[in-house]
Design an enzyme around this catalytic site. Structure first.
Site, PDB file in Angstrom:
ATOM      1  N   CYS B  25       0.820  -1.214   0.000  1.00 31.27           N
ATOM      2  CA  CYS B  25       0.000   0.000   0.000  1.00 31.27           C
ATOM      3  C   CYS B  25       0.855   1.265   0.000  1.00 31.27           C
ATOM      4  O   CYS B  25       0.542   2.241   0.687  1.00 31.27           O
ATOM      5  CB  CYS B  25      -0.950  -0.012   1.192  1.00 31.27           C
ATOM      6  SG  CYS B  25      -2.049  -1.424   1.175  1.00 31.27           S
ATOM      7  N   LYS B 114       9.692   1.257 -10.270  1.00 32.57           N
ATOM      8  CA  LYS B 114      11.117   1.507 -10.438  1.00 32.57           C
ATOM      9  C   LYS B 114      11.698   2.040  -9.139  1.00 32.57           C
ATOM     10  O   LYS B 114      10.951   2.628  -8.364  1.00 32.57           O
ATOM     11  CB  LYS B 114      11.404   2.445 -11.595  1.00 32.57           C
ATOM     12  CG  LYS B 114      10.491   3.608 -11.867  1.00 32.57           C
ATOM     13  CD  LYS B 114      10.196   4.632 -10.831  1.00 32.57           C
ATOM     14  CE  LYS B 114      11.363   5.203 -10.040  1.00 32.57           C
ATOM     15  NZ  LYS B 114      10.879   6.021  -8.883  1.00 32.57           N
TER      16      LYS B 114
END
Lengths: 371, 371
Positions: B25, B114
């Protein structure tokens, strides 16, 4: 003008024009000739000196010089002209020491094309000659005099804050004739090549952005491009300050026209993409993003950068001539001292350029910047 | 849906949605959750897995997840959910190998935040797992999917020409809480710090500009800033290609929000100053100066740069989700192979990032880029 007439009080009439002599008929001199005409009545284009009188005459005819302008067939003759107050000197850099010191020695104020010298010690000889004669020295870095430059300078402290990173790019794509024949690619004329030409502007812009605080060291970027004569055609460097600021620049004769200055500070970012020669002569755009945050969920920027356009009635080179005239008039007519700011920033630019050149010559070692 | 109903011919109905499970989350997951909702009907947000079911429930409530979305109290439970086709994985980088390989092993397609891995060998483990399972891999570099990016890519060959110099800057000014507590400053979570976060985008942009030709070597800029734990907070590098192209980038958590990509070629110059997150969600500006020359006497530019704005109905992250779904649907429903382009450019980005990190660790030596 009769010398017997009573001298009017200085406040009753505008100051007499500064009478310029242009020393050498380089291509850039055409732009300056126009600037001097635009800067009237502060400036008067009084004389041109070239290696031949025929060249001087051709220059005068091509550039709308006043009929009264004197045409000299040698630089010496120009310097001997008593009706010349100041010279604009766009000769190849290798000739700057000789002719700028000669001009100063004859009491002529010196507006010197960049790069001002091949190295700081040569520049020091020029500055010493100017100081000894009490004449004004200024390098011919035109963008310094655009009102946009002053406006950006004014915004930097509050809107950009503590400068952290600067990037400057100046390239133009020279044609084959330039790459073969221009003085800027000739080791005996402008041995600094693209570093002295385009790199000068990048270095000046970087110093300008940090209010002329010298970096502590520079490191040239590896793999500069040189021509067959060993003259730099494309190169770059990174500059480092004691407080962690850093700057990068790249200059090239081999890539599309680009004139970027980007200044990133703790509080904002300045972008200008035509800082040397504005896209249009009478206006200069730039943008500032200040205290930029992400919108909710990072879906945009709040606030967005603000765009600015600074207009000017006179082109920057004419404003440069006017400022130079103002200083010369103060010296000539009112006993003022030469303004030390201009030689000081010239010297800082030259010192950084020297360090970059030294780093290139030493295989991209770090080179300390010594003022 | 009754499994006894006759299967309609595939062309008669749109492909079934790709059912996403969000794994963790993180704050960025909120943006992706919204993107998945916007990318309906291609995407369906089917499940959320967190380290506790309470956190998953809170996330679902805060982000408008469908009532049917399943809430899992562990990452394992999410991966065991048979009604999840694909996972979006925004966990700290140090957890990527473990969970991305586990996801692939369970047959889940992988959309990976990323930086994709701490080093190329870790990434290779992830890519091998995806390949072994025949699942699609894509890194979550959103700007790649903005139509502006495609438009700029289309213009580059003709309008910019042979690329010579690239500069990219990505900084934002992190607040004290970020600098103390964000996963991106923690050596055990995102050991690459600003290089893995902001630097990733700069490196990707540079590779994008040269059509993913790897540089031959990189040299990190000296004097990167690290925090007390040794994690990079500001750094940069220069990249060199065999044909003389070069690029510079700088990334920082300490300077104002800046997202610059400047590409200078033989024929033109591309400027974009919001390449990662456009100023506004539904439009992306950029400018191209192509075949720029000086006006007579160098008093302006001819032609001036052209300004472009590319609009989009869906934000770039929703377009990314849609593209990922298209590929997954092809694999899941039509027997297609995974698209190899995405893992290939991920790996190139990672390899260059590794080289920059190695150069920093080796005292700013030149490091060869090994594909």
């Amino acid at each position: 003008m009769s010398s017997a007439a009573p001298a009017p009080a200085p406040e009753e009439q505008p100051p007499r024009p500064v009478r310029f002599g242009i020393m050498g008929c380089a291509s850039i001199a055409r732009k300056l000739a126009r600037a001097m005409l635009l800067a009237a009545p502060a400036a008067a284009l009084a004389a041109v000196g070239s290696r031949s009188e025929a060249k001087a005459r051709l220059f005068a005819a091509d550039n709308g010089l006043p009929a009264a302008a004197r045409l000299h067939g040698s630089y010496e003759a120009l310097l001997d002209d008593p009706a010349v107050d100041a010279v604009y000197l766009p000769l190849p850099t290798s000739l700057h020491v000789q002719w700028a010191t000669a001009a100063a020695a004859r009491g002529k104020h010196v507006l010197l094309e960049k790069p001002t010298a091949l190295c700081a010690s040569d520049l020091d000889a020029i500055l010493a000659a100017c100081e000894a004669s009490g004449v004004q020295f200024m390098d011919s870095t035109m963008w310094m005099h655009h009102p946009r430059t002053a406006k950006m300078r004014e915004l930097l402290p509050a809107d950009v804050g503590d400068v952290r990173v600067i990037n400057s790019l100046f390239s133009f794509r020279a044609n084959e004739d330039f790459l073969q024949n221009d003085i800027r690619v000739k080791p005996d004329l402008d041995a600094l090549g693209v570093l002295g030409d385009a790199g000068w502007y990048c270095i000046r812009a970087i110093l300008w952005a940090v209010d002329y605080e010298l970096p502590k060291n520079v490191i040239a970027l590896p793999e500069p491009v040189k021509n067959q004569a060993g003259v730099l055609i494309a190169c770059g460097a990174t500059l480092y300050w004691a407080d962690g600021k850093m700057a990068t620049f790249h200059c090239s004769f081999l890539a599309n026209l680009t004139m970027d200055l980007t200044v990133v500070g703790t509080d904002g970012t300045l972008h200008v993409t035509d800082f040397i020669i504005p896209y249009e002569e009478k206006s200069g755009p730039f943008s500032v993003a200040s205290r930029s945050n992400f919108a909710e969920l990072h879906t945009g920027w709040v606030p967005q950068p603000s765009k600015h356009v600074v207009t000017t009635d006179l082109p920057q080179e004419a404003l440069m001539v006017k400022e130079f005239c103002r200083l010369v008039q103060g010296i000539r007519d009112a006993g003022a001292k030469p303004e030390g700011k201009w030689p000081a920033i010239t010297r800082k630019t030259q010192v950084v350029m020297d360090a970059v050149k030294a780093s290139i010559d030493k295989g991209f070692e770090s080179v300390d910047v010594v003022s």
